[in-house]
Motif scaffolding. Sequence first.
Motif, PDB file in Angstrom:
ATOM      1  N   VAL A 113      37.218  41.991  31.606  1.00  0.00           N
ATOM      2  CA  VAL A 113      38.245  40.954  31.741  1.00  0.00           C
ATOM      3  C   VAL A 113      37.580  39.638  32.134  1.00  0.00           C
ATOM      4  N   PRO A 114      37.491  38.666  31.212  1.00  0.00           N
ATOM      5  CA  PRO A 114      36.806  37.407  31.515  1.00  0.00           C
ATOM      6  C   PRO A 114      37.307  36.695  32.774  1.00  0.00           C
ATOM      7  N   ALA A 115      38.603  36.678  33.013  1.00  0.00           N
ATOM      8  CA  ALA A 115      39.122  36.006  34.209  1.00  0.00           C
ATOM      9  C   ALA A 115      38.622  36.684  35.482  1.00  0.00           C
ATOM     10  N   ILE A 116      38.533  37.993  35.456  1.00  0.00           N
ATOM     11  CA  ILE A 116      38.046  38.726  36.622  1.00  0.00           C
ATOM     12  C   ILE A 116      36.544  38.503  36.793  1.00  0.00           C
ATOM     13  N   THR A 117      35.823  38.430  35.682  1.00  0.00           N
ATOM     14  CA  THR A 117      34.386  38.141  35.761  1.00  0.00           C
ATOM     15  C   THR A 117      34.166  36.813  36.484  1.00  0.00           C
ATOM     16  N   GLU A 118      34.950  35.799  36.127  1.00  0.00           N
ATOM     17  CA  GLU A 118      34.833  34.493  36.784  1.00  0.00           C
ATOM     18  C   GLU A 118      35.114  34.608  38.268  1.00  0.00           C
ATOM     19  N   MET A 119      36.115  35.390  38.632  1.00  0.00           N
ATOM     20  CA  MET A 119      36.433  35.572  40.048  1.00  0.00           C
ATOM     21  C   MET A 119      35.283  36.269  40.774  1.00  0.00           C
ATOM     22  N   LEU A 120      34.701  37.279  40.152  1.00  0.00           N
ATOM     23  CA  LEU A 120      33.575  37.985  40.777  1.00  0.00           C
ATOM     24  C   LEU A 120      32.427  37.022  41.062  1.00  0.00           C
ATOM     25  N   PHE A 121      32.133  36.146  40.120  1.00  0.00           N
ATOM     26  CA  PHE A 121      31.071  35.166  40.348  1.00  0.00           C
ATOM     27  C   PHE A 121      31.487  34.165  41.425  1.00  0.00           C
ATOM     28  N   ALA A 122      32.757  33.777  41.444  1.00  0.00           N
ATOM     29  CA  ALA A 122      33.235  32.806  42.446  1.00  0.00           C
ATOM     30  C   ALA A 122      33.099  33.336  43.862  1.00  0.00           C
ATOM     31  N   ILE A 123      33.257  34.654  44.042  1.00  0.00           N
ATOM     32  CA  ILE A 123      33.162  35.224  45.394  1.00  0.00           C
ATOM     33  C   ILE A 123      31.742  35.677  45.726  1.00  0.00           C
ATOM     34  N   GLY A 124      30.801  35.376  44.859  1.00  0.00           N
ATOM     35  CA  GLY A 124      29.405  35.706  45.142  1.00  0.00           C
ATOM     36  C   GLY A 124      28.964  37.075  44.674  1.00  0.00           C
ATOM     37  N   ALA A 125      29.795  37.757  43.896  1.00  0.00           N
ATOM     38  CA  ALA A 125      29.438  39.092  43.420  1.00  0.00           C
ATOM     39  C   ALA A 125      28.750  39.055  42.054  1.00  0.00           C
ATOM     40  N   GLY A 126      28.385  37.891  41.586  1.00  0.00           N
ATOM     41  CA  GLY A 126      27.716  37.764  40.293  1.00  0.00           C
ATOM     42  C   GLY A 126      26.499  38.648  40.137  1.00  0.00           C
ATOM     43  N   PRO A 127      25.630  38.740  41.168  1.00  0.00           N
ATOM     44  CA  PRO A 127      24.454  39.604  41.034  1.00  0.00           C
ATOM     45  C   PRO A 127      24.794  41.081  40.836  1.00  0.00           C
ATOM     46  N   GLN A 128      26.011  41.491  41.185  1.00  0.00           N
ATOM     47  CA  GLN A 128      26.423  42.880  41.017  1.00  0.00           C
ATOM     48  C   GLN A 128      26.929  43.166  39.606  1.00  0.00           C
ATOM     49  N   VAL A 129      27.258  42.124  38.852  1.00  0.00           N
ATOM     50  CA  VAL A 129      27.813  42.297  37.507  1.00  0.00           C
ATOM     51  C   VAL A 129      26.673  42.619  36.540  1.00  0.00           C
ATOM     52  N   VAL A 130      26.779  43.791  35.891  1.00  0.00           N
ATOM     53  CA  VAL A 130      25.711  44.243  34.992  1.00  0.00           C
ATOM     54  C   VAL A 130      26.131  44.268  33.530  1.00  0.00           C
ATOM     55  N   GLY A 131      27.413  44.060  33.249  1.00  0.00           N
ATOM     56  CA  GLY A 131      27.897  44.046  31.882  1.00  0.00           C
ATOM     57  C   GLY A 131      29.228  43.332  31.821  1.00  0.00           C
ATOM     58  N   VAL A 132      29.458  42.616  30.712  1.00  0.00           N
ATOM     59  CA  VAL A 132      30.689  41.838  30.550  1.00  0.00           C
ATOM     60  C   VAL A 132      31.265  42.045  29.156  1.00  0.00           C
TER      61      VAL A 132
END
Length: 174
Positions: free
Chosen positions: A58-77
């Motif tokens: 979900v692109p909107a959720i991906t943006e939120m994850l990066f906004a809260i600093g969880a970007g390094p945890q995201v391994v696939g989009v």
Amino acid sequence: RRRDRHAGWTVFPMAAHSKTLIVGAALLISGSLQASMYRHGAIQADSPRSPGSIISLVPAITEMLFAIGAGPQVVGVSSYDDFPPAVRLLPRVGALMDPDMEHMLSLRPDLAVVYGSQSDLQTQFARVGVRTYSYRHTGLSGVFRTLHELGVLAGRSAEADRVAHNLRAQIEAV
């Protein structure tokens, strides 16, 4: 144009008539930013069960994850993610209509963000022990609930609360 040093958001000064357009746009966008948890057992705030790796369809959720600093945890989009720019370097794992389960599992996620309509995908993840976060559209208040829930799941509650607070302040200012 100025940068809000606390939230990492860019704020543009605008005329009064432009503010009306922004409020309207915010309401439209917010409809796409709500999720509800699909739980497999209890999830505790900032618990040791916080995921080391997250896949987001979900692109909107991906943006939120990066906004809260969880970007390094995201391994696939998803195939449609394009913001923030860092997601362009991440593996693409399909989208709503064409999720690639084999590719997703090869990334060894601890948490997968899926659309609420992807119940078969949720079941497949449950079978292999991957928690899911099920996305559903709702109103503006859902944006703040989603930020909170993502913060809990990603082990970033304080950051999520800060982002939500700054977003509320920006909306109130408009």
